[in-house]
Design a protein around this motif. Structure first.
Motif, PDB file in Angstrom:
ATOM      1  N   ASN A  61       2.398 -32.364  58.117  1.00 24.10           N
ATOM      2  CA  ASN A  61       1.382 -32.952  58.987  1.00 24.10           C
ATOM      3  C   ASN A  61       0.682 -31.825  59.736  1.00 24.10           C
ATOM      4  OD1 ASN A  61       2.063 -35.640  58.317  1.00 24.10           O
ATOM      5  ND2 ASN A  61       3.791 -35.530  59.705  1.00 24.10           N
ATOM      6  N   GLY A  62      -0.620 -31.753  59.589  1.00 22.53           N
ATOM      7  CA  GLY A  62      -1.376 -30.669  60.209  1.00 22.53           C
ATOM      8  C   GLY A  62      -1.375 -29.446  59.317  1.00 22.53           C
ATOM      9  N   ASP A  63      -1.671 -28.294  59.914  1.00 23.05           N
ATOM     10  CA  ASP A  63      -1.817 -27.070  59.113  1.00 23.05           C
ATOM     11  C   ASP A  63      -0.529 -26.253  58.983  1.00 23.05           C
ATOM     12  OD1 ASP A  63      -1.577 -25.939  61.624  1.00 23.05           O
ATOM     13  OD2 ASP A  63      -3.605 -25.104  61.668  1.00 23.05           O
ATOM     14  N   GLY A  64       0.545 -26.687  59.639  1.00 25.72           N
ATOM     15  CA  GLY A  64       1.822 -25.973  59.523  1.00 25.72           C
ATOM     16  C   GLY A  64       2.005 -24.851  60.518  1.00 25.72           C
ATOM     17  N   THR A  65       1.046 -24.663  61.412  1.00 28.59           N
ATOM     18  CA  THR A  65       1.193 -23.602  62.412  1.00 28.59           C
ATOM     19  C   THR A  65       1.939 -24.076  63.659  1.00 28.59           C
ATOM     20  OG1 THR A  65      -0.952 -24.096  63.422  1.00 28.59           O
ATOM     21  CG2 THR A  65      -0.905 -22.403  61.669  1.00 28.59           C
ATOM     22  N   GLN A  66       2.242 -25.380  63.734  1.00 27.83           N
ATOM     23  CA  GLN A  66       3.007 -25.887  64.870  1.00 27.83           C
ATOM     24  C   GLN A  66       4.331 -25.125  64.935  1.00 27.83           C
ATOM     25  OE1 GLN A  66       1.900 -27.458  62.118  1.00 27.83           O
ATOM     26  NE2 GLN A  66       1.869 -29.661  62.407  1.00 27.83           N
ATOM     27  N   ARG A  67       4.777 -24.834  66.149  1.00 31.21           N
ATOM     28  CA  ARG A  67       5.980 -24.015  66.320  1.00 31.21           C
ATOM     29  C   ARG A  67       7.060 -24.803  67.047  1.00 31.21           C
ATOM     30  NH1 ARG A  67       5.101 -19.008  64.721  1.00 31.21           N
ATOM     31  NH2 ARG A  67       6.840 -18.107  65.871  1.00 31.21           N
ATOM     32  N   SER A 103       7.224 -21.382  63.032  1.00 35.20           N
ATOM     33  CA  SER A 103       6.215 -22.323  62.547  1.00 35.20           C
ATOM     34  C   SER A 103       6.815 -23.236  61.481  1.00 35.20           C
ATOM     35  CB  SER A 103       5.016 -21.571  61.966  1.00 35.20           C
ATOM     36  OG  SER A 103       5.348 -20.998  60.708  1.00 35.20           O
ATOM     37  N   VAL A 104       6.135 -24.334  61.261  1.00 36.98           N
ATOM     38  CA  VAL A 104       6.542 -25.264  60.200  1.00 36.98           C
ATOM     39  C   VAL A 104       6.514 -24.536  58.857  1.00 36.98           C
ATOM     40  CG1 VAL A 104       5.881 -27.385  58.986  1.00 36.98           C
ATOM     41  CG2 VAL A 104       5.816 -27.302  61.487  1.00 36.98           C
ATOM     42  N   MET A 105       5.561 -23.640  58.669  1.00 39.80           N
ATOM     43  CA  MET A 105       5.500 -22.885  57.415  1.00 39.80           C
ATOM     44  C   MET A 105       6.688 -21.920  57.295  1.00 39.80           C
ATOM     45  SD  MET A 105       3.064 -24.398  55.988  1.00 39.80           S
ATOM     46  CE  MET A 105       2.841 -23.443  54.487  1.00 39.80           C
ATOM     47  N   ASP A 106       7.163 -21.358  58.419  1.00 37.88           N
ATOM     48  CA  ASP A 106       8.391 -20.544  58.413  1.00 37.88           C
ATOM     49  C   ASP A 106       9.577 -21.388  57.950  1.00 37.88           C
ATOM     50  OD1 ASP A 106       6.988 -18.374  59.514  1.00 37.88           O
ATOM     51  OD2 ASP A 106       7.694 -18.771  61.563  1.00 37.88           O
ATOM     52  N   MET A 107       9.641 -22.618  58.436  1.00 34.75           N
ATOM     53  CA  MET A 107      10.737 -23.517  58.061  1.00 34.75           C
ATOM     54  C   MET A 107      10.696 -23.810  56.564  1.00 34.75           C
ATOM     55  SD  MET A 107      10.845 -26.304  61.118  1.00 34.75           S
ATOM     56  CE  MET A 107       9.633 -25.961  62.367  1.00 34.75           C
ATOM     57  N   LEU A 108       9.505 -24.063  56.059  1.00 38.67           N
ATOM     58  CA  LEU A 108       9.356 -24.331  54.634  1.00 38.67           C
ATOM     59  C   LEU A 108       9.786 -23.121  53.813  1.00 38.67           C
ATOM     60  CD1 LEU A 108       8.503 -26.073  52.267  1.00 38.67           C
ATOM     61  CD2 LEU A 108       6.140 -25.299  52.652  1.00 38.67           C
ATOM     62  N   ALA A 109       9.384 -21.931  54.225  1.00 35.36           N
ATOM     63  CA  ALA A 109       9.765 -20.719  53.500  1.00 35.36           C
ATOM     64  C   ALA A 109      11.280 -20.541  53.477  1.00 35.36           C
ATOM     65  CB  ALA A 109       9.096 -19.501  54.132  1.00 35.36           C
ATOM     66  N   ALA A 110      11.953 -20.869  54.567  1.00 39.90           N
ATOM     67  CA  ALA A 110      13.410 -20.709  54.639  1.00 39.90           C
ATOM     68  C   ALA A 110      14.139 -21.650  53.688  1.00 39.90           C
ATOM     69  CB  ALA A 110      13.891 -20.930  56.072  1.00 39.90           C
ATOM     70  N   VAL A 111      13.676 -22.897  53.589  1.00 39.53           N
ATOM     71  CA  VAL A 111      14.380 -23.843  52.713  1.00 39.53           C
ATOM     72  C   VAL A 111      13.947 -23.713  51.256  1.00 39.53           C
ATOM     73  CG1 VAL A 111      14.874 -25.507  54.529  1.00 39.53           C
ATOM     74  CG2 VAL A 111      12.818 -25.787  53.171  1.00 39.53           C
ATOM     75  N   SER A 112      12.784 -23.143  50.990  1.00 37.03           N
ATOM     76  CA  SER A 112      12.324 -23.023  49.604  1.00 37.03           C
ATOM     77  C   SER A 112      12.883 -21.782  48.915  1.00 37.03           C
ATOM     78  CB  SER A 112      10.798 -23.029  49.528  1.00 37.03           C
ATOM     79  OG  SER A 112      10.259 -21.931  50.213  1.00 37.03           O
ATOM     80  N   GLU A 113      13.546 -20.896  49.675  1.00 36.40           N
ATOM     81  CA  GLU A 113      14.241 -19.733  49.122  1.00 36.40           C
ATOM     82  C   GLU A 113      13.360 -18.905  48.188  1.00 36.40           C
ATOM     83  OE1 GLU A 113      17.709 -21.495  47.358  1.00 36.40           O
ATOM     84  OE2 GLU A 113      18.640 -21.825  49.301  1.00 36.40           O
ATOM     85  N   GLY A 114      12.146 -18.605  48.616  1.00 37.37           N
ATOM     86  CA  GLY A 114      11.271 -17.739  47.842  1.00 37.37           C
ATOM     87  C   GLY A 114      10.432 -18.445  46.793  1.00 37.37           C
ATOM     88  N   ALA A 115      10.765 -19.682  46.452  1.00 42.02           N
ATOM     89  CA  ALA A 115       9.956 -20.442  45.491  1.00 42.02           C
ATOM     90  C   ALA A 115       8.652 -20.855  46.175  1.00 42.02           C
ATOM     91  CB  ALA A 115      10.718 -21.666  45.014  1.00 42.02           C
ATOM     92  N   ALA A 116       7.699 -21.282  45.384  1.00 42.10           N
ATOM     93  CA  ALA A 116       6.429 -21.765  45.933  1.00 42.10           C
ATOM     94  C   ALA A 116       6.366 -23.281  45.735  1.00 42.10           C
ATOM     95  CB  ALA A 116       5.262 -21.076  45.251  1.00 42.10           C
ATOM     96  N   PRO A 117       6.886 -24.046  46.680  1.00 37.72           N
ATOM     97  CA  PRO A 117       6.887 -25.498  46.509  1.00 37.72           C
ATOM     98  C   PRO A 117       5.478 -26.077  46.592  1.00 37.72           C
ATOM     99  CG  PRO A 117       7.609 -24.937  48.708  1.00 37.72           C
ATOM    100  CD  PRO A 117       7.444 -23.652  47.966  1.00 37.72           C
ATOM    101  N   MET A 118       5.329 -27.238  45.983  1.00 29.35           N
ATOM    102  CA  MET A 118       4.069 -27.962  46.122  1.00 29.35           C
ATOM    103  C   MET A 118       3.985 -28.460  47.564  1.00 29.35           C
ATOM    104  SD  MET A 118       4.163 -30.262  42.642  1.00 29.35           S
ATOM    105  CE  MET A 118       5.826 -30.851  42.963  1.00 29.35           C
ATOM    106  N   VAL A 119       2.813 -28.318  48.168  1.00 27.12           N
ATOM    107  CA  VAL A 119       2.627 -28.735  49.557  1.00 27.12           C
ATOM    108  C   VAL A 119       1.438 -29.668  49.633  1.00 27.12           C
ATOM    109  CG1 VAL A 119       2.114 -27.962  51.903  1.00 27.12           C
ATOM    110  CG2 VAL A 119       3.602 -26.588  50.436  1.00 27.12           C
ATOM    111  N   GLU A 120       1.611 -30.748  50.369  1.00 24.85           N
ATOM    112  CA  GLU A 120       0.526 -31.698  50.622  1.00 24.85           C
ATOM    113  C   GLU A 120       0.337 -31.776  52.134  1.00 24.85           C
ATOM    114  OE1 GLU A 120       0.078 -36.472  50.325  1.00 24.85           O
ATOM    115  OE2 GLU A 120       0.815 -35.462  48.511  1.00 24.85           O
ATOM    116  N   HIS A 121      -0.834 -31.343  52.596  1.00 20.94           N
ATOM    117  CA  HIS A 121      -1.128 -31.412  54.033  1.00 20.94           C
ATOM    118  C   HIS A 121      -1.742 -32.768  54.344  1.00 20.94           C
ATOM    119  CE1 HIS A 121      -0.316 -27.259  55.283  1.00 20.94           C
ATOM    120  NE2 HIS A 121      -0.632 -26.957  54.045  1.00 20.94           N
ATOM    121  N   GLN A 122      -1.244 -33.374  55.401  1.00 20.63           N
ATOM    122  CA  GLN A 122      -1.803 -34.625  55.888  1.00 20.63           C
ATOM    123  C   GLN A 122      -2.319 -34.406  57.298  1.00 20.63           C
ATOM    124  OE1 GLN A 122       1.229 -37.648  55.473  1.00 20.63           O
ATOM    125  NE2 GLN A 122       1.038 -37.691  53.252  1.00 20.63           N
TER     126      GLN A 122
END
Length: 157
Positions: A61-67, A103-122
């Motif tokens: 939700n949003g651009d992922g810069t929320q911290r 940031s939310v994007m930091d959280m995504l990077a941590a759980v994706s373990e270097g992979a590039a997951p598909m992301v859908e911004h709402q």
């Protein structure tokens, strides 16, 4: 009752009032974005992990810069244990966080373990705040608590 102080909840206001009127000790803990084993499946880290494992796009939700100040559940449990021993007197409210945020994007990077997951911004959620960050000095002074586990350490556990 007096007007709420900035960021004070009604529960905290009632606790302070009862403390003052009846001589009770009152301590409230404010938990900041708790994460770790057993976390709710709808919270960001677990929701991201589940969607990645299922091959589904991660919803942001949003651009992922929320911290967010991310607090490990083991640190929360320790804060509760120490709070139960708080001698008082009076009333106080303590933040249980780390004093760091990600940031939310930091959280995504941590759980994706270097992979590039598909992301859908709402669209951003209307109640979402741009940033949370705990001031934890009072928790150290009042109950001797400070965090031991910092995100992203322990993400895999």
């Amino acid at each position: 009752m007096q007007p709420l102080r900035p960021h004070q909840t009604h529960g905290e206001q009632w606790g302070r009032l009862y403390s003052r009127l009846h001589g009770l000790r009152f301590l409230a803990l404010r938990f900041f974005s708790v994460w770790g084993p057993g976390q709710r499946p709808d919270l960001a880290l677990e929701a991201f992990r589940r969607r990645i494992e299922a091959g589904q796009p991660v919803i942001i939700n949003g651009d992922g810069t929320q911290r967010r100040d991310l607090t490990h559940v083991a640190d929360v449990a320790r804060a509760i244990e120490l709070a139960l021993r708080w001698p008082g007197p009076g009333s106080t409210v303590l933040n249980v966080g780390t004093g760091r945020n990600h940031s939310v994007m930091d959280m995504l990077a941590a759980v994706s373990e270097g992979a590039a997951p598909m992301v859908e911004h709402q669209a951003a959620h209307p109640a979402d705040v741009p940033e949370t960050l705990a001031s934890i000095t009072a928790a150290w002074v009042q109950i001797g608590w400070k965090p031991r586990i910092f995100f992203p350490d322990g993400v895999d556990s």
